[in-house]
Motif scaffolding. Structure first.
Motif, PDB file in Angstrom:
ATOM      1  N   ASP A 177       0.829  -1.219   0.000  1.00  0.00           N
ATOM      2  CA  ASP A 177       0.000   0.000   0.000  1.00  0.00           C
ATOM      3  C   ASP A 177       0.858   1.263   0.000  1.00  0.00           C
ATOM      4  O   ASP A 177       0.330   2.373  -0.106  1.00  0.00           O
ATOM      5  CB  ASP A 177      -1.015  -0.014   1.150  1.00  0.00           C
ATOM      6  N   HIS A 178       2.195   1.093   0.072  1.00  0.00           N
ATOM      7  CA  HIS A 178       3.117   2.231   0.000  1.00  0.00           C
ATOM      8  C   HIS A 178       4.069   2.150  -1.197  1.00  0.00           C
ATOM      9  O   HIS A 178       4.831   3.089  -1.438  1.00  0.00           O
ATOM     10  CB  HIS A 178       3.910   2.341   1.303  1.00  0.00           C
ATOM     11  N   HIS A 238      -3.888   7.455   6.177  1.00  0.00           N
ATOM     12  CA  HIS A 238      -3.873   5.984   6.278  1.00  0.00           C
ATOM     13  C   HIS A 238      -5.201   5.535   6.895  1.00  0.00           C
ATOM     14  O   HIS A 238      -5.262   4.761   7.850  1.00  0.00           O
ATOM     15  CB  HIS A 238      -2.677   5.484   7.094  1.00  0.00           C
TER      16      HIS A 238
END
Ligand SMILES: [Zn+2]
Ligand SMILES: [Zn+2]
Length: 267
Positions: free
Chosen positions: A69-70, A232
Protein backbone atom coordinates in the motif's frame (compact mmCIF):
# COMPACT_ATOMS: atom_id res chain seq x y z
CA UNK A 1 14.81 26.38 -11.03
CA UNK A 2 11.25 26.07 -9.81
CA UNK A 3 9.35 28.95 -8.24
CA UNK A 4 6.95 27.13 -6.03
CA UNK A 5 5.72 28.01 -2.59
CA UNK A 6 6.17 25.14 -0.15
CA UNK A 7 3.22 22.77 -0.05
CA UNK A 8 2.16 19.19 0.49
CA UNK A 9 -0.21 17.58 -1.99
CA UNK A 10 -2.10 14.60 -0.61
CA UNK A 11 -2.21 12.05 -3.43
CA UNK A 12 -3.68 9.29 -1.29
CA UNK A 13 -5.18 9.38 2.20
CA UNK A 14 -6.07 5.71 2.45
CA UNK A 15 -4.57 2.26 2.35
CA UNK A 16 -5.32 -0.92 0.38
CA UNK A 17 -9.03 -0.22 0.02
CA UNK A 18 -9.20 1.99 -3.06
CA UNK A 19 -12.44 3.80 -3.90
CA UNK A 20 -13.28 6.32 -6.59
CA UNK A 21 -12.09 9.09 -4.26
CA UNK A 22 -9.55 7.47 -1.93
CA UNK A 23 -6.30 5.77 -2.87
CA UNK A 24 -3.36 4.51 -0.87
CA UNK A 25 -0.77 6.54 0.98
CA UNK A 26 1.23 8.96 -1.11
CA UNK A 27 2.26 12.62 -0.87
CA UNK A 28 4.13 15.21 -2.89
CA UNK A 29 6.20 17.72 -0.95
CA UNK A 30 7.13 20.82 -2.92
CA UNK A 31 9.62 23.52 -2.06
CA UNK A 32 11.22 26.19 -4.21
CA UNK A 33 14.14 23.89 -4.90
CA UNK A 34 12.81 20.36 -4.80
CA UNK A 35 9.83 18.15 -5.58
CA UNK A 36 9.60 14.99 -3.50
CA UNK A 37 7.29 12.01 -3.66
CA UNK A 38 6.71 10.25 -0.34
CA UNK A 39 5.49 6.68 -0.83
CA UNK A 40 3.94 5.27 -3.98
CA UNK A 41 0.98 3.12 -3.07
CA UNK A 42 -1.57 1.95 -5.64
CA UNK A 43 -3.19 4.94 -7.32
CA UNK A 44 -0.13 7.18 -7.05
CA UNK A 45 0.38 7.49 -10.82
CA UNK A 46 -3.28 8.27 -11.45
CA UNK A 47 -3.33 10.80 -8.63
CA UNK A 48 -0.14 12.50 -9.86
CA UNK A 49 -1.90 12.98 -13.20
CA UNK A 50 -5.07 14.24 -11.54
CA UNK A 51 -3.03 16.69 -9.45
CA UNK A 52 -1.34 17.98 -12.60
CA UNK A 53 2.09 16.87 -11.39
CA UNK A 54 4.26 15.30 -14.07
CA UNK A 55 6.22 12.32 -12.77
CA UNK A 56 9.24 13.54 -14.71
CA UNK A 57 9.49 16.58 -12.43
CA UNK A 58 10.27 14.53 -9.31
CA UNK A 59 13.69 15.10 -7.75
CA UNK A 60 13.50 12.53 -4.98
CA UNK A 61 11.31 9.62 -3.93
CA UNK A 62 11.16 8.59 -0.27
CA UNK A 63 9.73 5.21 0.67
CA UNK A 64 8.69 4.74 4.31
CA UNK A 65 8.53 0.92 4.09
CA UNK A 66 8.02 -1.84 1.55
CA UNK A 67 4.36 -2.77 2.12
CA UNK A 68 2.38 -2.76 -1.10
CA UNK A 69 0.00 0.00 0.00
CA UNK A 70 3.12 2.23 0.00
CA UNK A 71 5.02 0.82 -2.98
CA UNK A 72 2.70 -0.87 -5.50
CA UNK A 73 3.12 1.92 -8.07
CA UNK A 74 6.87 2.31 -7.56
CA UNK A 75 8.04 -0.13 -10.20
CA UNK A 76 5.51 1.23 -12.69
CA UNK A 77 6.88 4.71 -12.03
CA UNK A 78 10.39 3.32 -12.54
CA UNK A 79 9.25 1.84 -15.87
CA UNK A 80 7.93 5.24 -16.99
CA UNK A 81 11.50 6.53 -16.72
CA UNK A 82 13.08 3.39 -18.09
CA UNK A 83 10.90 3.22 -21.20
CA UNK A 84 10.95 6.95 -21.90
CA UNK A 85 14.74 6.78 -21.78
CA UNK A 86 14.56 3.88 -24.25
CA UNK A 87 11.93 5.27 -26.63
CA UNK A 88 12.99 8.93 -26.50
CA UNK A 89 16.70 9.06 -25.57
CA UNK A 90 17.70 12.40 -24.10
CA UNK A 91 14.15 13.55 -23.45
CA UNK A 92 14.34 13.13 -19.69
CA UNK A 93 16.44 15.90 -18.20
CA UNK A 94 16.63 14.47 -14.72
CA UNK A 95 16.07 11.25 -12.85
CA UNK A 96 14.91 11.00 -9.25
CA UNK A 97 16.87 9.40 -6.45
CA UNK A 98 14.93 6.72 -4.58
CA UNK A 99 15.54 6.79 -0.82
CA UNK A 100 14.30 3.90 1.26
CA UNK A 101 14.90 1.44 4.06
CA UNK A 102 17.86 -0.95 4.04
CA UNK A 103 17.05 -3.40 1.26
CA UNK A 104 15.63 -0.76 -1.10
CA UNK A 105 18.10 -1.58 -3.88
CA UNK A 106 17.41 -5.31 -3.49
CA UNK A 107 13.66 -4.59 -3.52
CA UNK A 108 13.96 -2.95 -6.94
CA UNK A 109 16.21 -5.71 -8.25
CA UNK A 110 13.97 -8.51 -7.01
CA UNK A 111 10.85 -6.73 -8.21
CA UNK A 112 12.34 -6.49 -11.69
CA UNK A 113 12.99 -10.25 -11.67
CA UNK A 114 9.58 -11.16 -10.20
CA UNK A 115 7.86 -9.05 -12.83
CA UNK A 116 10.04 -10.50 -15.58
CA UNK A 117 11.14 -7.02 -16.57
CA UNK A 118 14.88 -7.11 -16.04
CA UNK A 119 15.22 -3.42 -16.58
CA UNK A 120 16.81 -2.42 -13.28
CA UNK A 121 20.20 -4.13 -12.96
CA UNK A 122 22.94 -2.23 -14.73
CA UNK A 123 20.81 0.72 -15.88
CA UNK A 124 21.72 2.93 -12.97
CA UNK A 125 20.16 6.22 -14.00
CA UNK A 126 17.82 6.10 -11.03
CA UNK A 127 20.07 5.99 -8.01
CA UNK A 128 18.91 4.20 -4.87
CA UNK A 129 20.06 5.25 -1.41
CA UNK A 130 19.21 3.43 1.76
CA UNK A 131 18.58 5.06 5.14
CA UNK A 132 21.57 4.82 7.45
CA UNK A 133 21.14 4.50 11.20
CA UNK A 134 22.36 7.53 13.19
CA UNK A 135 23.38 9.60 10.17
CA UNK A 136 20.47 9.89 7.84
CA UNK A 137 19.63 13.61 7.68
CA UNK A 138 19.55 14.50 4.02
CA UNK A 139 20.11 18.15 3.15
CA UNK A 140 18.38 19.02 -0.12
CA UNK A 141 18.96 22.75 -0.16
CA UNK A 142 15.83 24.35 1.23
CA UNK A 143 14.69 21.23 3.00
CA UNK A 144 16.23 18.63 5.26
CA UNK A 145 14.70 15.17 5.63
CA UNK A 146 15.53 12.78 8.44
CA UNK A 147 14.30 9.19 8.59
CA UNK A 148 13.63 7.60 11.99
CA UNK A 149 13.19 3.83 12.39
CA UNK A 150 9.77 2.94 13.78
CA UNK A 151 8.02 -0.26 14.84
CA UNK A 152 5.49 -1.76 12.44
CA UNK A 153 4.83 -5.49 12.70
CA UNK A 154 2.17 -7.26 10.68
CA UNK A 155 1.39 -11.00 10.43
CA UNK A 156 4.42 -11.69 12.59
CA UNK A 157 6.92 -9.81 10.44
CA UNK A 158 8.62 -6.62 11.60
CA UNK A 159 8.79 -4.25 8.64
CA UNK A 160 11.79 -2.07 8.03
CA UNK A 161 9.67 1.03 8.57
CA UNK A 162 10.59 4.71 8.96
CA UNK A 163 8.94 7.97 9.93
CA UNK A 164 10.11 11.10 8.14
CA UNK A 165 10.83 14.48 9.69
CA UNK A 166 10.97 17.24 7.10
CA UNK A 167 12.32 20.73 7.75
CA UNK A 168 11.32 23.32 5.16
CA UNK A 169 12.67 26.73 6.14
CA UNK A 170 11.34 27.24 9.65
CA UNK A 171 8.50 24.76 9.21
CA UNK A 172 8.75 21.25 10.61
CA UNK A 173 6.54 18.46 9.27
CA UNK A 174 6.45 14.82 10.36
CA UNK A 175 5.04 11.99 8.29
CA UNK A 176 4.63 8.94 10.50
CA UNK A 177 4.56 6.22 7.89
CA UNK A 178 3.00 3.10 9.38
CA UNK A 179 3.91 2.67 13.03
CA UNK A 180 2.80 2.05 16.57
CA UNK A 181 3.59 4.58 19.30
CA UNK A 182 7.37 4.20 19.61
CA UNK A 183 10.46 6.36 20.21
CA UNK A 184 11.11 6.81 16.49
CA UNK A 185 7.76 8.37 15.67
CA UNK A 186 8.05 10.60 18.74
CA UNK A 187 11.51 11.78 17.65
CA UNK A 188 10.12 12.55 14.19
CA UNK A 189 7.11 14.38 15.62
CA UNK A 190 8.74 16.46 18.36
CA UNK A 191 7.91 20.20 18.14
CA UNK A 192 6.54 19.91 14.61
CA UNK A 193 4.15 22.39 13.05
CA UNK A 194 2.33 19.57 11.31
CA UNK A 195 2.09 15.88 12.20
CA UNK A 196 0.72 13.76 9.35
CA UNK A 197 -0.03 10.49 11.02
CA UNK A 198 -1.15 6.91 10.51
CA UNK A 199 -4.70 6.97 11.87
CA UNK A 200 -5.58 3.37 11.11
CA UNK A 201 -7.48 2.49 14.25
CA UNK A 202 -10.03 3.84 16.72
CA UNK A 203 -9.20 4.13 20.40
CA UNK A 204 -8.92 0.87 22.28
CA UNK A 205 -7.55 -1.07 19.34
CA UNK A 206 -4.03 -2.14 20.27
CA UNK A 207 -1.72 -4.19 18.08
CA UNK A 208 1.85 -4.23 16.80
CA UNK A 209 1.12 -2.55 13.45
CA UNK A 210 -0.58 0.81 13.84
CA UNK A 211 -1.38 3.65 16.20
CA UNK A 212 -4.90 4.26 17.41
CA UNK A 213 -6.49 7.66 17.97
CA UNK A 214 -5.52 7.89 21.62
CA UNK A 215 -1.90 7.01 20.78
CA UNK A 216 -1.94 9.87 18.28
CA UNK A 217 -3.39 12.32 20.79
CA UNK A 218 -0.86 11.33 23.42
CA UNK A 219 2.08 11.64 21.04
CA UNK A 220 0.89 15.01 19.71
CA UNK A 221 0.45 16.38 23.24
CA UNK A 222 3.65 14.97 24.72
CA UNK A 223 5.74 15.96 21.68
CA UNK A 224 4.16 19.43 21.40
CA UNK A 225 3.09 19.29 17.78
CA UNK A 226 0.98 22.24 16.63
CA UNK A 227 -1.44 20.48 14.29
CA UNK A 228 -2.45 16.90 13.53
CA UNK A 229 -3.57 15.61 10.14
CA UNK A 230 -4.92 12.06 9.92
CA UNK A 231 -4.22 9.74 6.98
CA UNK A 232 -3.87 5.98 6.28
CA UNK A 233 -7.64 5.84 6.85
CA UNK A 234 -9.50 2.54 6.65
CA UNK A 235 -13.04 2.53 5.21
CA UNK A 236 -14.02 0.13 7.98
CA UNK A 237 -13.84 3.07 10.42
CA UNK A 238 -15.43 5.79 8.31
CA UNK A 239 -18.32 5.97 10.76
CA UNK A 240 -16.07 6.33 13.80
CA UNK A 241 -15.36 9.92 14.85
CA UNK A 242 -11.58 9.53 14.81
CA UNK A 243 -11.04 13.28 15.06
CA UNK A 244 -13.01 13.59 18.31
CA UNK A 245 -11.17 10.59 19.73
CA UNK A 246 -7.78 12.27 19.07
CA UNK A 247 -9.15 15.42 20.72
CA UNK A 248 -9.82 13.46 23.91
CA UNK A 249 -6.02 13.48 24.35
CA UNK A 250 -4.90 16.57 22.41
CA UNK A 251 -6.09 20.20 22.48
CA UNK A 252 -4.72 21.40 19.11
CA UNK A 253 -6.31 21.33 15.67
CA UNK A 254 -7.01 17.88 14.22
CA UNK A 255 -8.62 16.80 10.97
CA UNK A 256 -8.58 14.08 8.33
CA UNK A 257 -6.87 14.79 5.02
CA UNK A 258 -8.51 14.12 1.66
CA UNK A 259 -7.03 12.92 -1.61
CA UNK A 260 -5.85 15.76 -3.88
CA UNK A 261 -5.99 18.47 -1.23
CA UNK A 262 -3.02 20.84 -1.21
CA UNK A 263 -1.69 22.04 2.13
CA UNK A 264 0.18 25.32 1.88
CA UNK A 265 3.14 25.68 4.23
CA UNK A 266 4.65 28.87 5.64
CA UNK A 267 7.44 30.26 3.48
ZN1 LIG B 1 2.57 -1.01 6.41
ZN1 LIG C 1 0.15 1.05 5.12
Amino acid sequence: MHHRTPSITILGSGTFFTTSTVSASSFVVDTAQARILVDAGPGTLVKLAKAGIQWSTLDHIFITHFHADHTADLFSLFMDYRLTDLFEPGKLKKFPIIHGPPGMDDFMLRMSKLLEMETYEGWGKIEVREYVEDNNALDLGDLVITAYPVSHEIFGVQARAYALRIKIGDTLVAISGDTVDCPGVRDACRNTDLFLCDASFPKGMVNKAHMNTHDIGNIATECSTKEVLLYHLYPQYTDVDLVSEVREKYDGPVRKVRDLEVIQLKQ
